[in-house]
Enzyme design. Structure first.
Site, mmCIF file in Angstrom:
data_model
loop_
_atom_site.group_PDB
_atom_site.id
_atom_site.type_symbol
_atom_site.label_atom_id
_atom_site.label_comp_id
_atom_site.label_asym_id
_atom_site.label_seq_id
_atom_site.Cartn_x
_atom_site.Cartn_y
_atom_site.Cartn_z
ATOM 1 N N CYS A 136 62.718 88.042 -16.686
ATOM 2 C CA CYS A 136 62.042 87.325 -17.868
ATOM 3 C C CYS A 136 60.789 87.216 -16.994
ATOM 4 O O CYS A 136 60.745 86.507 -15.937
ATOM 5 C CB CYS A 136 62.796 86.417 -18.425
ATOM 6 S SG CYS A 136 63.998 86.875 -19.573
ATOM 7 N N ASP A 171 67.455 76.752 -20.133
ATOM 8 C CA ASP A 171 67.661 78.246 -20.799
ATOM 9 C C ASP A 171 67.932 77.495 -22.103
ATOM 10 O O ASP A 171 67.637 78.355 -23.328
ATOM 11 C CB ASP A 171 68.744 78.721 -20.343
ATOM 12 C CG ASP A 171 68.523 79.646 -19.139
ATOM 13 O OD1 ASP A 171 67.208 79.754 -18.860
ATOM 14 O OD2 ASP A 171 69.575 80.255 -18.693
ATOM 15 N N LYS A 223 76.636 85.102 -19.452
ATOM 16 C CA LYS A 223 75.899 86.087 -18.891
ATOM 17 C C LYS A 223 75.685 85.707 -17.381
ATOM 18 O O LYS A 223 75.680 86.811 -16.589
ATOM 19 C CB LYS A 223 74.517 85.962 -19.693
ATOM 20 C CG LYS A 223 73.420 86.868 -18.994
ATOM 21 C CD LYS A 223 72.120 86.604 -19.697
ATOM 22 C CE LYS A 223 70.721 86.902 -18.879
ATOM 23 N NZ LYS A 223 70.630 85.988 -17.913
ATOM 24 N N ASN A 224 75.247 84.605 -17.259
ATOM 25 C CA ASN A 224 74.743 84.164 -15.837
ATOM 26 C C ASN A 224 76.347 84.219 -14.781
ATOM 27 O O ASN A 224 75.830 84.635 -13.609
ATOM 28 C CB ASN A 224 74.232 82.925 -15.668
ATOM 29 C CG ASN A 224 73.053 82.642 -16.464
ATOM 30 O OD1 ASN A 224 72.383 83.706 -16.485
ATOM 31 N ND2 ASN A 224 72.751 81.545 -16.962
#
Lengths: 418, 85
Positions: free
Chosen positions: A116, A304, A22-23
């Site tokens: 977030c 994370d 994702k990153n």
């Protein structure tokens, strides 16, 4: 809204293929707009953040198509330097548009990013970098405005090794005049993946993955075909779920080097691990041993992965100490774990986890992506039914999560909630 | 048979040197096939230790981790010096 309903205590068993990072994806997707033609990205995860980014690019005029895990992006029609505010605020990584738009048009208007709620994540290092390259920067009414007649390479020392700032400066500098030196750069794998992608487009970026990155500006970039690296956090989450349930899981399609800090901690917790090529097998003990962890920038233990690890350690045979040193407010999920019977005390940026023999299923709410991952791991190891509200938040970063867990033998269901 | 009458020095390559060389060449070829600049990518890997620099094509990413980075560097320097000394 949807919820994830978990009947816990099934030992996870089998193999799971890990999707694209994702990153990495959220940095590379806007980056290919700098090319002169249609680029193809492979191994792009089918997650919400990617879909939102695709929508943002379309709103900017680019042509985007997404077919399973392959995305094609054409900058033809990409003409606006103003990012759509309503979409930008949904996605923190939309701030990479600052570097891209500045490099492409010499100006950019991008709303301050959302994402977030894990404490303040200022973008001062990004703005410092843009200013050093010759841009005028103003922040008014929640919008960052950047403008430069021309960008010129410069030495930039980052006060902290910020991943976002490192990436944004690389993006802005790759077509600047002269050489940019980013000192105290972030070394995360997705910084390297972006550098690889830009280099395949004709950029000249050296040293990514070390603390000094040299970007020699080039006149233009071409299109590319690039495959995104695997997601080490998704892999870490499944590995921790395996340990939490006393399971036996192989995660496939990973770069094991990126999982070294996670593997080390799982071994300390009593798990057996086996690495070979692009997979890791994890066999969990009946109950994990306690471990102490401090999150750090790569190659330290990733922030994370802190939340699913804490969930895993909630059932450890002793006391674990978790120190969060990367973000300010990353223990917000712990009150939800406590509802499930976890015995955790938080003081500042430290959580003390006193392991308990059993967690009990409960309705809980995912407040952010990794908090959701934590509650998911807790629910898998808890007795009874856990309902994790806010499944969409988990789906922002975890591809086909229900299908993958089901294939590993978990009893999970996606249920629409009203 | 006169040519074998003098004492000669034969350098026999060790198994490790052969393995290292074979891996460097396979990784180089895989990077080239995927359109990367192999020299730049391998240099990036040696400097950072991050296998992200090496393509997964033709199993190159797994292959490159079968030898330590210092062994790759030693082989590169040894061959370079042999060439130009």
């Amino acid at each position: 809204m949807a919820k994830l309903v978990i009947q816990g205590r099934n030992r996870l068993k089998g193999s799971v293929r890990i999707g694209g990072s994702k990153n990495s994806s959220v940095a590379i997707i806007p980056a290919v707009l700098l090319g002169d033609g249609q680029s193809t990205l492979e191994n792009v995860p089918a997650i919400r953040d990617v879909q939102v980014f695709a929508q943002i690019l379309q709103d900017l005029g680019a042509l985007v198509s997404l077919n399973e895990n392959t995305m094609t992006i054409s900058p033809n029609g990409f003409s606006s330097h103003v990012a759509p505010y309503d979409l930008v605020r949904k996605l923190r990584a939309s701030y990479y548009l600052m570097g891209v738009l500045l490099a492409k048009f010499g100006r950019a208007e991008v709303g301050l990013p959302g994402g977030c709620d894990i404490g303040p994540r200022p973008i001062d290092q990004h703005l410092k970098g843009f200013r050093a390259l010759g841009a005028e920067v103003s922040v008014e009414g929640g919008v960052v405005r950047l403008g430069a007649r021309k960008l010129e390479g410069a030495p930039i020392y980052l006060d902290i090794p910020s991943v976002g700032a490192t990436i944004n400066i690389m993006l802005a500098a790759c077509m600047a005049e002269g050489t940019t030196l980013i000192e105290n750069a972030a070394k995360e794998p997705h910084v390297v993946d972006l550098a690889n992608c830009l280099n395949s487009m004709g950029a000249r970026i050296h040293g990514a993955g070390t603390d000094i990155i040299r970007v020699k500006g080039v006149k233009a970039l071409k299109s590319t075909c690039h495959s995104v690296i695997p997601d080490n956090i998704e892999a870490a989450t499944y590995m921790m779920a395996a340990v939490a349930t006393g399971g036996d899981v192989e995660v496939h399609g990973v770069i094991t080097k990126h999982l070294e800090p996670v593997i080390a901690k799982l071994r300390e917790a009593g798990a057996e691990t086996e690495e070979n090529g692009d997979y890791v097998r994890v066999i969990g003990p009946e109950r994990p041993d306690p471990v102490n962890v401090k999150t750090l920038p790569y190659p330290g233990f990733p922030t994370d992965a802190q939340q699913p690890l804490t969930a895993m350690l909630s059932r450890a045979r002793g006391v674990s100490v978790i120190q969060e040193s990367v973000f300010e407010n990353r223990f917000g999920y712990i009150s939800e774990l406590v509802k499930m019977g976890a015995n955790i005390k938080v003081q500042g940026k430290t959580a003390v986890v006193e392991g308990t023999s059993r967690l009990v299923g409960s309705p809980v709410r995912a407040t952010d992506l990794r908090a959701g991952a934590s509650l998911m791991v807790a629910g898998l190891s808890a007795e009874g039914t856990t309902e994790v509200y806010g499944l969409e938040i988990i789906e922002r970063g975890y591809e086909s999560v229900v299908d993958k867990l089901t294939a590993l033998g978990a009893d999970v269901q996606r249920v629409e909630d009203g | 048979m006169a040519e074998f009458e003098e004492t000669r020095f034969f350098q026999v390559k060790t198994e490790k040197e052969n393995k290292t060389r074979e891996i460097i060449l396979k990784v180089y070829q895989a990077l080239k096939e995927k359109g990367h600049n192999p020299v730049s990518q391998i240099a990036g890997y040696l400097l950072s230790g991050d296998p992200t620099y090496i393509t997964s094509h033709a199993n190159a990413r797994s292959l490159v981790r079968k030898v330590e980075r210092d062994e790759i560097l030693e082989e590169l320097i040894r061959v370079y010096v042999e060439q130009y000394e």
